[in-house]
Every structure is written in structure tokens, then in C-alpha cells.
Design an enzyme around this catalytic site. Structure first.
Site, PDB file in Angstrom:
ATOM      1  N   GLN A  17       0.784  -1.238   0.000  1.00  0.00           N
ATOM      2  CA  GLN A  17       0.000   0.000   0.000  1.00  0.00           C
ATOM      3  C   GLN A  17       0.819   1.294   0.000  1.00  0.00           C
ATOM      4  OE1 GLN A  17      -3.256   2.443   2.686  1.00  0.00           O
ATOM      5  NE2 GLN A  17      -2.979   0.302   3.171  1.00  0.00           N
ATOM      6  N   SER A  18       1.867   1.359   0.846  1.00  0.00           N
ATOM      7  CA  SER A  18       2.508   2.664   1.058  1.00  0.00           C
ATOM      8  C   SER A  18       3.090   3.231  -0.237  1.00  0.00           C
ATOM      9  CB  SER A  18       3.604   2.537   2.123  1.00  0.00           C
ATOM     10  OG  SER A  18       4.628   1.661   1.676  1.00  0.00           O
ATOM     11  N   ARG A  38       6.978  -9.130 -10.067  1.00  0.00           N
ATOM     12  CA  ARG A  38       7.628 -10.431 -10.183  1.00  0.00           C
ATOM     13  C   ARG A  38       6.820 -11.343 -11.114  1.00  0.00           C
ATOM     14  NH1 ARG A  38       9.682 -13.142  -4.756  1.00  0.00           N
ATOM     15  NH2 ARG A  38       8.248 -11.611  -3.957  1.00  0.00           N
ATOM     16  N   ASN A  96       9.491   0.388  -2.076  1.00  0.00           N
ATOM     17  CA  ASN A  96       9.262   0.192  -0.638  1.00  0.00           C
ATOM     18  C   ASN A  96       9.514  -1.274  -0.287  1.00  0.00           C
ATOM     19  OD1 ASN A  96       6.693  -0.434  -1.976  1.00  0.00           O
ATOM     20  ND2 ASN A  96       5.841  -0.676   0.084  1.00  0.00           N
ATOM     21  N   GLY A  98      11.634  -4.324   1.587  1.00  0.00           N
ATOM     22  CA  GLY A  98      12.218  -4.455   2.911  1.00  0.00           C
ATOM     23  C   GLY A  98      13.642  -3.915   2.889  1.00  0.00           C
ATOM     24  N   ARG A 104      20.667  -6.082  -2.301  1.00  0.00           N
ATOM     25  CA  ARG A 104      20.835  -7.526  -2.590  1.00  0.00           C
ATOM     26  C   ARG A 104      20.507  -7.841  -4.048  1.00  0.00           C
ATOM     27  NH1 ARG A 104      18.496  -8.073   2.563  1.00  0.00           N
ATOM     28  NH2 ARG A 104      16.472  -8.737   1.756  1.00  0.00           N
ATOM     29  N   LYS A 136      11.078  -5.006   9.091  1.00  0.00           N
ATOM     30  CA  LYS A 136       9.977  -4.872   8.133  1.00  0.00           C
ATOM     31  C   LYS A 136       8.785  -4.282   8.874  1.00  0.00           C
ATOM     32  CE  LYS A 136      11.169  -8.645   5.050  1.00  0.00           C
ATOM     33  NZ  LYS A 136      10.725  -9.895   4.435  1.00  0.00           N
ATOM     34  N   GLU A 139       1.394  -1.176   8.180  1.00  0.00           N
ATOM     35  CA  GLU A 139       0.591  -0.037   8.645  1.00  0.00           C
ATOM     36  C   GLU A 139       0.489   0.104  10.165  1.00  0.00           C
ATOM     37  OE1 GLU A 139      -1.465   2.451   6.964  1.00  0.00           O
ATOM     38  OE2 GLU A 139      -1.666   3.102   9.029  1.00  0.00           O
ATOM     39  N   ASP A 168       0.644   3.858   5.946  1.00  0.00           N
ATOM     40  CA  ASP A 168       0.914   3.518   4.550  1.00  0.00           C
ATOM     41  C   ASP A 168       0.623   4.686   3.610  1.00  0.00           C
ATOM     42  OD1 ASP A 168       1.854   0.954   4.844  1.00  0.00           O
ATOM     43  OD2 ASP A 168      -0.117   0.030   4.706  1.00  0.00           O
ATOM     44  N   GLY A 247      -7.656  20.502  19.168  1.00  0.00           N
ATOM     45  CA  GLY A 247      -7.270  21.906  19.158  1.00  0.00           C
ATOM     46  C   GLY A 247      -7.740  22.634  20.402  1.00  0.00           C
ATOM     47  N   GLY A 248      -7.684  23.939  20.346  1.00  0.00           N
ATOM     48  CA  GLY A 248      -8.065  24.750  21.500  1.00  0.00           C
ATOM     49  C   GLY A 248      -9.562  24.956  21.642  1.00  0.00           C
TER      50      GLY A 248
HETATM   51  N1  CAO Z   1      12.155 -10.093  -9.240  1.00  0.00           N
HETATM   52  C1  CAO Z   1      12.834 -10.877  -8.398  1.00  0.00           C
HETATM   53  N2  CAO Z   1      12.760 -10.738  -7.051  1.00  0.00           N
HETATM   54  C2  CAO Z   1      11.955  -9.771  -6.587  1.00  0.00           C
HETATM   55  C3  CAO Z   1      11.227  -8.900  -7.411  1.00  0.00           C
HETATM   56  C4  CAO Z   1      11.361  -9.092  -8.821  1.00  0.00           C
HETATM   57  N3  CAO Z   1      10.690  -8.346  -9.687  1.00  0.00           N
HETATM   58  N4  CAO Z   1      10.529  -8.038  -6.631  1.00  0.00           N
HETATM   59  C5  CAO Z   1      10.803  -8.351  -5.349  1.00  0.00           C
HETATM   60  N5  CAO Z   1      11.663  -9.385  -5.321  1.00  0.00           N
HETATM   61  C6  CAO Z   1      12.230 -10.033  -4.137  1.00  0.00           C
HETATM   62  C7  CAO Z   1      13.219  -9.160  -3.433  1.00  0.00           C
HETATM   63  O1  CAO Z   1      14.451  -9.118  -4.108  1.00  0.00           O
HETATM   64  C8  CAO Z   1      13.286  -9.812  -2.054  1.00  0.00           C
HETATM   65  O2  CAO Z   1      14.184 -10.846  -2.083  1.00  0.00           O
HETATM   66  P1  CAO Z   1      15.375 -11.024  -1.013  1.00  0.00           P
HETATM   67  O3  CAO Z   1      14.716 -10.886   0.352  1.00  0.00           O
HETATM   68  O4  CAO Z   1      15.888 -12.390  -1.321  1.00  0.00           O
HETATM   69  O5  CAO Z   1      16.366  -9.958  -1.227  1.00  0.00           O
HETATM   70  C9  CAO Z   1      11.893 -10.409  -1.882  1.00  0.00           C
HETATM   71  O6  CAO Z   1      11.233 -10.263  -3.155  1.00  0.00           O
HETATM   72  C10 CAO Z   1      11.060  -9.836  -0.767  1.00  0.00           C
HETATM   73  O7  CAO Z   1      11.015  -8.417  -0.758  1.00  0.00           O
HETATM   74  P2  CAO Z   1      10.401  -7.635   0.511  1.00  0.00           P
HETATM   75  O8  CAO Z   1      11.282  -7.846   1.710  1.00  0.00           O
HETATM   76  O9  CAO Z   1      10.223  -6.213   0.128  1.00  0.00           O
HETATM   77  O10 CAO Z   1       8.973  -8.288   0.680  1.00  0.00           O
HETATM   78  P3  CAO Z   1       8.239  -8.973   1.944  1.00  0.00           P
HETATM   79  O11 CAO Z   1       6.962  -9.486   1.406  1.00  0.00           O
HETATM   80  O12 CAO Z   1       9.134  -9.969   2.611  1.00  0.00           O
HETATM   81  O13 CAO Z   1       7.975  -7.771   2.964  1.00  0.00           O
HETATM   82  C11 CAO Z   1       7.132  -5.573   3.548  1.00  0.00           C
HETATM   83  C12 CAO Z   1       6.931  -6.847   2.729  1.00  0.00           C
HETATM   84  C13 CAO Z   1       6.076  -4.585   3.152  1.00  0.00           C
HETATM   85  C14 CAO Z   1       7.016  -5.924   5.041  1.00  0.00           C
HETATM   86  C15 CAO Z   1       8.552  -5.015   3.254  1.00  0.00           C
HETATM   87  O14 CAO Z   1       8.657  -4.824   1.879  1.00  0.00           O
HETATM   88  C16 CAO Z   1       8.831  -3.693   3.968  1.00  0.00           C
HETATM   89  O15 CAO Z   1       9.117  -3.653   5.165  1.00  0.00           O
HETATM   90  N6  CAO Z   1       8.802  -2.598   3.200  1.00  0.00           N
HETATM   91  C17 CAO Z   1       9.152  -1.281   3.723  1.00  0.00           C
HETATM   92  C18 CAO Z   1       8.081  -0.704   4.585  1.00  0.00           C
HETATM   93  C19 CAO Z   1       6.764  -0.618   3.865  1.00  0.00           C
HETATM   94  O16 CAO Z   1       6.609  -0.024   2.838  1.00  0.00           O
HETATM   95  N7  CAO Z   1       5.756  -1.179   4.514  1.00  0.00           N
HETATM   96  C20 CAO Z   1       4.377  -0.933   4.104  1.00  0.00           C
HETATM   97  C21 CAO Z   1       3.832  -2.007   3.313  1.00  0.00           C
HETATM   98  S1  CAO Z   1       2.131  -1.649   3.025  1.00  0.00           S
HETATM   99  O17 CAO Z   1       1.386  -2.089   4.427  1.00  0.00           O
END
Ligand code: CAO
Length: 425
Positions: A17-18, A38, A96, A98, A104, A136, A139, A168, A247-248
Site C-alpha cells: 500500500q505505502s 515479479r 518500498n 524491505g 541484494r 519490516k 501499517e 501507509d 485543538g483549542g
Molecule cells: N524479481 C525478483 N525478485 C523480486 C522482485 C522481482 N521483480 N521483486 C521483489 N523481489 C524479491 C526481493 O528481491 C526480495 O528478495 P530477497 O529478500 O531475497 O532480497 C523479496 O522479493 C522480498 O522483498 P520484501 O522484503 O520487500 O517483501 P516482503 O513481502 O518480505 O515484505 C514488507 C513486505 C512490506 C514488510 C517489506 O517490503 C517492507 O518492510 N517494506 C518497507 C516498509 C513498507 O513499505 N511497509 C508498508 C507495506 S504496506 O502495508
């Protein structure tokens, strides 16, 4: 009519979402937003909270309007080549992931900046530098760690998260502003830069009046909080203040006619000082206009429960809309508690384009929230979200200028999903 961000191309690596709220806004302002997903999977929200089987969820469609979708495996060598070409062809990369994901993937800031010095790299993370920077975040974690939850709810109840997605969507808004500021600076420097917003910081920014109150607390009780009038001592941190006005000008949510059966038959009522005499007349307490216990705001502070109970006796004789009509004539600030059903049916929101009906090839018609930011010379048209990989070949050919042979080669490498057939619109 042209669009404010016409000619700006966004490499959109956002998900959930964010980030998507940010790039959707940029798309509404006219940017060409290329969402990288992906292969075979896409943004996880496509399949979350689905109301119809095998159809992109409303969660996804309502956050990804006006974008194009390319599927690309960025861990595949050929996929990395395509990503490199996209970085060279775009103005802003928004992500956005992780913490550490982009590094990586093999695309740290230094590499991106070397490939395209003009590129702006905009990131949302849960936390800024510090003990939690590798965490990680979703919201509600941001609402809890940014000061919103500790100050929301009732004093004797649990901390509460809000229905508004301030962690978000709020952070997405902050990031969008950072991106346009960086784009503006680039017009003078010719250089890209990093834009980062931590969700904790975004929530704290939205809760800044509570940090104000935290500091006021060192100099005495917070007199506009109901707990002051109730004689309950304050602790050392800002308490939850229920529905007290932030507010006030003291305010409360009051029952209206029908509250026994309708969970939203309530009105927010503010006892703004300049209209106090009109309030007294409306509720049938003309004597309060001159009575020393009620006439001046400081005297009222210890009697807010009694005053609002009296006002509520009046609001309970009216529906929330009748009360609103009567009070507005006297410029008394108030607002009905509107349900999502009422908002969805509100004709003025439809007319202003804030609530829009969108047609989607898989799901048919649905309602969404259009662009709440209205630019007089850059109107926003809400176009449906892309299907997964719908524009993969189009982007390879039109944006990157790849030949049919090159496109076939990339397909063969397994770096892409074949684009799905688009149903007739
Ligand atoms: N091709 C290949 N790999 C891909 C890809 C693509 N097109 N897109 C994503 N990936 C892979 C990443 O490389 C990553 O792999 P590694 O961990 O091996 O490096 C993997 O997908 C996971 O990415 P992620 O950590 O962003 O995803 P998650 O589902 O594990 O976590 C979230 C989700 C939201 C918790 C995390 O992205 C985060 O903390 N984001 C920042 C804060 C944020 O925006 N939070 C709000 C989310 S909305 O509520």
C-alpha cells in the site's frame, strides 16, 4: 490539457500500500508509471482480500490506477540487463522493499547513480537509521511506533489504531512530495538524489500536535482534555483523549436521533468560542451566555461533560443531517459521522471526482477514490489498474526500443512472463 508531470517516467518498484499510493498520485498528475512486478506473482495484493475468484482484488485495483505493468525477474541475468536499461530510461525509481532488498538485487544507490546521475531514488522504509532500521513494517506497526496509537482511544482503554491508513497512505503522500521537490531541484542541478521517508517519521509528523501536548504537560495539566474537567491527574505522557478535540476549541462526538439502532447516528460538535452565544440559543440555554460559570472559555473547561451532555440532549432530537443544517446556519462548526456507505453514495463527491466509478475488464464496474488533490490545469482522469504484465512487450519495445528479436530473446531467457491477453474493453 497537458498534465503537471507529463514527460516524467517513474520506475515503480512499489508493492502493497505505502509505495503504490505514492506512484498512483504521480500517475494521476501525468507521470508515466511503469510498475515492475515479479513474473507469475506480481504485487502480493493482487491476490489478497479477493472478493471475486481469480480477479485482481480491490486492494490492488484501488492503489494502482493509471499505471503500466511489466513483469521482470530482477534476479535473472537478462532481467538485470532489462532493469539496467529501465534505470537509464526513467527519471525516478520508487521502492518500498524491505531493508537491503535493492542492494541484494545488485542495484545499490551508488550503482544506480552511476548508471543514471539524473535518477531520483525514492524509498519508504519502516524506520529511519537507528535500532530498528532493519525491521519490516506494516501499517499498524507504524501507527503504534509513530505516536498515533498511544494517543488514540479512551484513557481507560487499549491504545487504538485508526481506520485512516496514516502509516501507509500517509507515508506515500510524504514520499510523493519529496519526489516532486527533488524533481524541481533537479531542474537546477541536473542531478538526482535519494528521497527517503520512514513510516514511523511520517506518522509522528501527522501526530505532531501530540508532541506539542507532551511538552505542554511539563507546565501543567492539559486543560482542554476531558480528564482535566473530571479531576483526574495526568501522568508523565500524553494520555488518550477519546473524542476530545485536538485543538483549542473543545469538541465531542454526540448522539443524534436514531443512535440506538444506527451506529453512525452521531455528530461532531465544536463549542467554538466566537459562536458560543449562538450555541446557547440553539440548545435553549440563553442564560449561559452571561452566567459566570459558562460565559467565558476558561470557566467552561471544568464543566465540559455537563455542557456536552446538555448539547447532546438537543442533538438527540435531530438527525445528524438536520443538526448539521441548523448549526451551519449559525456558523457553528460540526460534522456528521458519515459511514462508508453514505460516502459511496454521496453525489457531491461523485461530481467532484473524489469518488469515481471505474470499469475493469475482469471485475466490471467498481468504486474508487479519485485524486483528492485538484490541480486546475492538470485534471486527473482515473484509468483502471493494469493486469499483471499487461504492458511487458509494449515497454520493452516503446520505452527501451528493443527489436522483436531482442524481445524474443528476453522471453526465452525466462526473465519475463508472457503478457496475458487483455480482455476486450
Ligand atoms: N524479481 C525478483 N525478485 C523480486 C522482485 C522481482 N521483480 N521483486 C521483489 N523481489 C524479491 C526481493 O528481491 C526480495 O528478495 P530477497 O529478500 O531475497 O532480497 C523479496 O522479493 C522480498 O522483498 P520484501 O522484503 O520487500 O517483501 P516482503 O513481502 O518480505 O515484505 C514488507 C513486505 C512490506 C514488510 C517489506 O517490503 C517492507 O518492510 N517494506 C518497507 C516498509 C513498507 O513499505 N511497509 C508498508 C507495506 S504496506 O502495508
Amino acid at each position: 490539457m497537458t498534465k503537471a508531470l507529463k514527460g516524467v517516467r517513474i520506475l515503480d518498484f512499489t508493492h502493497v500500500q505505502s509505495g503504490p499510493t505514492c506512484t498512483q498520485l504521480l500517475a494521476w498528475f501525468g507521470a508515466d508509471v511503469i510498475k515492475v512486478e515479479r513474473p507469475g506473482v506480481g504485487d502480493i495484493t493482487r491476490g489478497q482480500l479477493q472478493d471475486k475468484p481469480n480477479v485482481d482484488s480491490l486492494y490492488f485495483t484501488m492503489l494502482n490506477h493509471n499505471k503500466r505493468s511489466i513483469t521482470l525477474d530482477t534476479k535473472n541475468p537478462k532481467g538485470k540487463e532489462v532493469l539496467t536499461a529501465l534505470i537509464k530510461s526513467c527519471d525516478v525509481l520508487v521502492e518500498n522493499f524491505g531493508p537491503g532488498v535493492l542492494d541484494r538485487m545488485g542495484f545499490p544507490w551508488e550503482k544506480i547513480h552511476a548508471l543514471n546521475p539524473k535518477m531520483i531514488v525514492a524509498s519508504i522504509k519502516g524506520f529511519g537509521p537507528g535500532p530498528y532500521e532493519d525491521c519490516k513494517v506494516y501499517e499498524n506497526v507504524a501507527q503504534c511506533t509513530g505516536g498515533s496509537a498511544s494517543t488514540t482511544g479512551f484513557r481507560d482503554g487499549l491504545p487504538l489504531v485508526t481506520g485512516a491508513q496514516i502509516g501507509d497512505s500517509g507515508t506515500g503522500l510524504h514520499l510523493g512530495l519529496g519526489i516532486v521537490a527533488a524533481l524541481y531541484q533537479r531542474t537546477m542541478t541536473g542531478q538526482g538524489q535519494r528521497v527517503t521517508v520512514a513510516m514511523q517519521d511520517g506518522v509522528l509528523n501527522l501526530a505532531r500536535v501530540k508532541l506539542r501536548d507532551q511538552q505542554r504537560l511539563a507546565h501543567g495539566p492539559l486543560k482542554e482534555y476531558s480528564q482535566f474537567g473530571e479531576g483526574i491527574p495526568f501522568g508523565d505522557a500524553v494520555p488518550r483523549a477519546g473524542n476530545d478535540s485536538g485543538g483549542g476549541q473543545p469538541g465531542r462526538i454526540l448522539k443524534c436521533k436514531g443512535w440506538e439502532t444506527d451506529p453512525n447516528a452521531y455528530l461532531y460538535f465544536i463549542t467554538q468560542a466566537p459562536v458560543w452565544e449562538k450555541i446557547c440559543d440553539v440548545i435553549g440555554e440563553p442564560g449561559w451566555k452571561t452566567h459566570p460559570d459558562y460565559a467565558k472559555p476558561p470557566a467552561r473547561l471544568t464543566r465540559l461533560n455537563e455542557i456536552f451532555a446538555r448539547i447532546e440532549q438537543w442533538t438527540m432530537t435531530k438527525t445528524k443531517f438536520e443538526a448539521m443544517d441548523i448549526l451551519n446556519k449559525d456558523d457553528i462548526p460540526c460534522g456528521p459521522i458519515l459511514s462508508m456507505k453514505e460516502l459511496a453514495e454521496d453525489q457531491s463527491l461523485r461530481a467532484s471526482g473524489t469518488v469515481v466509478e471505474v470499469d475493469h475488464p475482469q471485475r466490471g464496474k467498481y468504486l474508487s477514490v479519485g485524486n483528492p488533490i485538484k490541480l486546475s490545469d492538470s485534471p486527473s482522469e482515473v484509468l483502471r489498474s493494469p493486469l499483471l504484465g499487461e504492458h511487458t512487450d509494449e515497454i520493452l519495445r516503446q520505452v527501451l526500443g528493443f527489436s522483436d528479436h531482442q524481445v524474443a530473446e528476453i522471453h526465452d531467457s525466462g526473465a519475463l512472463d508472457p503478457p496475458r491477453k487483455v480482455a476486450a474493453e
